[in-house]
Design a protein around this motif. Structure first.
Motif, PDB file in Angstrom:
ATOM      1  N   MET A   1      18.288   1.081  -0.290  1.00 23.23           N
ATOM      2  CA  MET A   1      17.527   0.245   0.612  1.00 23.23           C
ATOM      3  C   MET A   1      17.066  -0.995  -0.159  1.00 23.23           C
ATOM      4  O   MET A   1      16.554  -0.888  -1.269  1.00 23.23           O
ATOM      5  N   GLY A   2      17.223  -2.168   0.436  1.00 27.57           N
ATOM      6  CA  GLY A   2      16.836  -3.410  -0.211  1.00 27.57           C
ATOM      7  C   GLY A   2      15.351  -3.685  -0.088  1.00 27.57           C
ATOM      8  O   GLY A   2      14.637  -3.090   0.725  1.00 27.57           O
ATOM      9  N   THR A   3      14.873  -4.613  -0.891  1.00 25.41           N
ATOM     10  CA  THR A   3      13.443  -4.923  -0.897  1.00 25.41           C
ATOM     11  C   THR A   3      12.977  -5.495   0.441  1.00 25.41           C
ATOM     12  O   THR A   3      11.874  -5.184   0.887  1.00 25.41           O
ATOM     13  N   ASP A   4      13.813  -6.310   1.091  1.00 26.42           N
ATOM     14  CA  ASP A   4      13.426  -6.835   2.407  1.00 26.42           C
ATOM     15  C   ASP A   4      13.232  -5.709   3.415  1.00 26.42           C
ATOM     16  O   ASP A   4      12.307  -5.740   4.227  1.00 26.42           O
ATOM     17  N   ASP A   5      14.099  -4.706   3.344  1.00 29.89           N
ATOM     18  CA  ASP A   5      13.982  -3.548   4.240  1.00 29.89           C
ATOM     19  C   ASP A   5      12.687  -2.785   3.968  1.00 29.89           C
ATOM     20  O   ASP A   5      12.029  -2.309   4.894  1.00 29.89           O
ATOM     21  N   ILE A   6      12.335  -2.676   2.706  1.00 29.63           N
ATOM     22  CA  ILE A   6      11.103  -1.959   2.333  1.00 29.63           C
ATOM     23  C   ILE A   6       9.881  -2.705   2.852  1.00 29.63           C
ATOM     24  O   ILE A   6       8.987  -2.114   3.465  1.00 29.63           O
ATOM     25  N   PHE A   7       9.846  -4.022   2.634  1.00 31.23           N
ATOM     26  CA  PHE A   7       8.725  -4.821   3.149  1.00 31.23           C
ATOM     27  C   PHE A   7       8.633  -4.698   4.670  1.00 31.23           C
ATOM     28  O   PHE A   7       7.543  -4.540   5.226  1.00 31.23           O
ATOM     29  N   GLU A   8       9.754  -4.775   5.345  1.00 31.15           N
ATOM     30  CA  GLU A   8       9.761  -4.702   6.812  1.00 31.15           C
ATOM     31  C   GLU A   8       9.282  -3.342   7.318  1.00 31.15           C
ATOM     32  O   GLU A   8       8.477  -3.252   8.236  1.00 31.15           O
ATOM     33  N   ARG A   9       9.786  -2.281   6.690  1.00 33.25           N
ATOM     34  CA  ARG A   9       9.386  -0.929   7.110  1.00 33.25           C
ATOM     35  C   ARG A   9       7.888  -0.732   6.934  1.00 33.25           C
ATOM     36  O   ARG A   9       7.207  -0.189   7.790  1.00 33.25           O
ATOM     37  N   HIS A  10       7.358  -1.204   5.821  1.00 32.50           N
ATOM     38  CA  HIS A  10       5.920  -1.058   5.584  1.00 32.50           C
ATOM     39  C   HIS A  10       5.102  -1.959   6.506  1.00 32.50           C
ATOM     40  O   HIS A  10       3.998  -1.601   6.894  1.00 32.50           O
ATOM     41  N   ALA A  11       5.629  -3.123   6.857  1.00 33.15           N
ATOM     42  CA  ALA A  11       4.927  -4.001   7.802  1.00 33.15           C
ATOM     43  C   ALA A  11       4.801  -3.321   9.157  1.00 33.15           C
ATOM     44  O   ALA A  11       3.781  -3.455   9.837  1.00 33.15           O
ATOM     45  N   ASN A  12       5.827  -2.561   9.552  1.00 32.51           N
ATOM     46  CA  ASN A  12       5.793  -1.846  10.826  1.00 32.51           C
ATOM     47  C   ASN A  12       4.782  -0.698  10.819  1.00 32.51           C
ATOM     48  O   ASN A  12       4.399  -0.207  11.877  1.00 32.51           O
ATOM     49  N   GLN A  13       4.354  -0.283   9.638  1.00 37.14           N
ATOM     50  CA  GLN A  13       3.365   0.796   9.524  1.00 37.14           C
ATOM     51  C   GLN A  13       1.937   0.253   9.487  1.00 37.14           C
ATOM     52  O   GLN A  13       0.981   1.007   9.422  1.00 37.14           O
ATOM     53  N   GLY A  14       1.794  -1.057   9.490  1.00 39.11           N
ATOM     54  CA  GLY A  14       0.467  -1.679   9.421  1.00 39.11           C
ATOM     55  C   GLY A  14       0.205  -2.258   8.055  1.00 39.11           C
ATOM     56  O   GLY A  14       0.988  -2.100   7.127  1.00 39.11           O
ATOM     57  N   LYS A  15      -0.895  -2.941   7.933  1.00 44.38           N
ATOM     58  CA  LYS A  15      -1.247  -3.626   6.689  1.00 44.38           C
ATOM     59  C   LYS A  15      -1.463  -2.620   5.559  1.00 44.38           C
ATOM     60  O   LYS A  15      -2.219  -1.664   5.706  1.00 44.38           O
ATOM     61  N   ALA A  16      -0.803  -2.844   4.426  1.00 45.76           N
ATOM     62  CA  ALA A  16      -0.868  -1.903   3.305  1.00 45.76           C
ATOM     63  C   ALA A  16      -2.171  -2.017   2.512  1.00 45.76           C
ATOM     64  O   ALA A  16      -2.621  -1.056   1.918  1.00 45.76           O
ATOM     65  N   LYS A  17      -2.775  -3.201   2.454  1.00 40.80           N
ATOM     66  CA  LYS A  17      -4.030  -3.437   1.745  1.00 40.80           C
ATOM     67  C   LYS A  17      -3.923  -3.197   0.241  1.00 40.80           C
ATOM     68  O   LYS A  17      -4.813  -2.639  -0.398  1.00 40.80           O
ATOM     69  N   LEU A  18      -2.820  -3.645  -0.349  1.00 41.22           N
ATOM     70  CA  LEU A  18      -2.629  -3.588  -1.791  1.00 41.22           C
ATOM     71  C   LEU A  18      -3.571  -4.585  -2.453  1.00 41.22           C
ATOM     72  O   LEU A  18      -3.782  -5.684  -1.944  1.00 41.22           O
ATOM     73  N   SER A  19      -4.161  -4.204  -3.579  1.00 40.31           N
ATOM     74  CA  SER A  19      -5.087  -5.082  -4.282  1.00 40.31           C
ATOM     75  C   SER A  19      -4.798  -5.043  -5.775  1.00 40.31           C
ATOM     76  O   SER A  19      -4.685  -3.971  -6.363  1.00 40.31           O
ATOM     77  N   LEU A  20      -4.662  -6.223  -6.364  1.00 40.63           N
ATOM     78  CA  LEU A  20      -4.496  -6.365  -7.803  1.00 40.63           C
ATOM     79  C   LEU A  20      -5.604  -7.272  -8.304  1.00 40.63           C
ATOM     80  O   LEU A  20      -5.821  -8.356  -7.757  1.00 40.63           O
ATOM     81  N   SER A  21      -6.317  -6.831  -9.327  1.00 44.12           N
ATOM     82  CA  SER A  21      -7.405  -7.637  -9.870  1.00 44.12           C
ATOM     83  C   SER A  21      -7.555  -7.335 -11.357  1.00 44.12           C
ATOM     84  O   SER A  21      -7.065  -6.329 -11.862  1.00 44.12           O
TER      85      SER A  21
END
Length: 91
Positions: A1-21
Motif C-alpha cells: 500500500m502506498g503512502t497516499d493510500d495510507i493518508f487517505e484511509r486514515h483521513a476517512n477514519q477522522g482526524k488522527a491528532k498526531l502531535s510532535l513537539s
C-alpha cells in the motif's frame, strides 16, 4: 500500500491528532540531547507506523512528509509544533 493510500484511509477514519513537539529538558545536565515527543491516540500512532513500514518496504517510494501547517495538516493536532519527513536511505 502506498503512502497516499495510507493518508487517505486514515483521513476517512477522522482526524488522527498526531502531535510532535520538543520535549522540555528537565535534566540538570545542560548538554542533554533534545528529544522530540511523538504522541497521539491509537489512530495517530498507527498512521505514522504504517507510513514508516510502507516507505521501508516500497520499491518506489523512498520518502514522505506531512506538517501541521501544510500538506497533511488534517492528520495533526493543531498544537503540534513539528511535522515529519521520512526518508529511506539506500544501504
Amino acid at each position: 500500500m502506498g503512502t497516499d493510500d495510507i493518508f487517505e484511509r486514515h483521513a476517512n477514519q477522522g482526524k488522527a491528532k498526531l502531535s510532535l513537539s520538543l520535549l522540555p529538558n528537565e535534566s540538570e545536565e545542560e548538554a542533554a540531547d533534545p528529544l522530540i515527543l511523538i504522541q497521539g491516540p491509537h489512530q495517530a500512532l498507527r498512521l505514522l507506523g504504517e507510513l514508516l513500514i510502507a516507505i521501508a518496504d516500497s520499491e518506489k517510494e523512498r520518502h514522505s512528509s506531512a506538517s501541521p501547517k501544510s500538506a497533511g495538516s488534517f492528520h495533526f493536532d493543531p498544537a503540534s509544533e513539528f511535522g515529519f519527513y521520512i526518508n529511506r536511505l539506500d544501504e
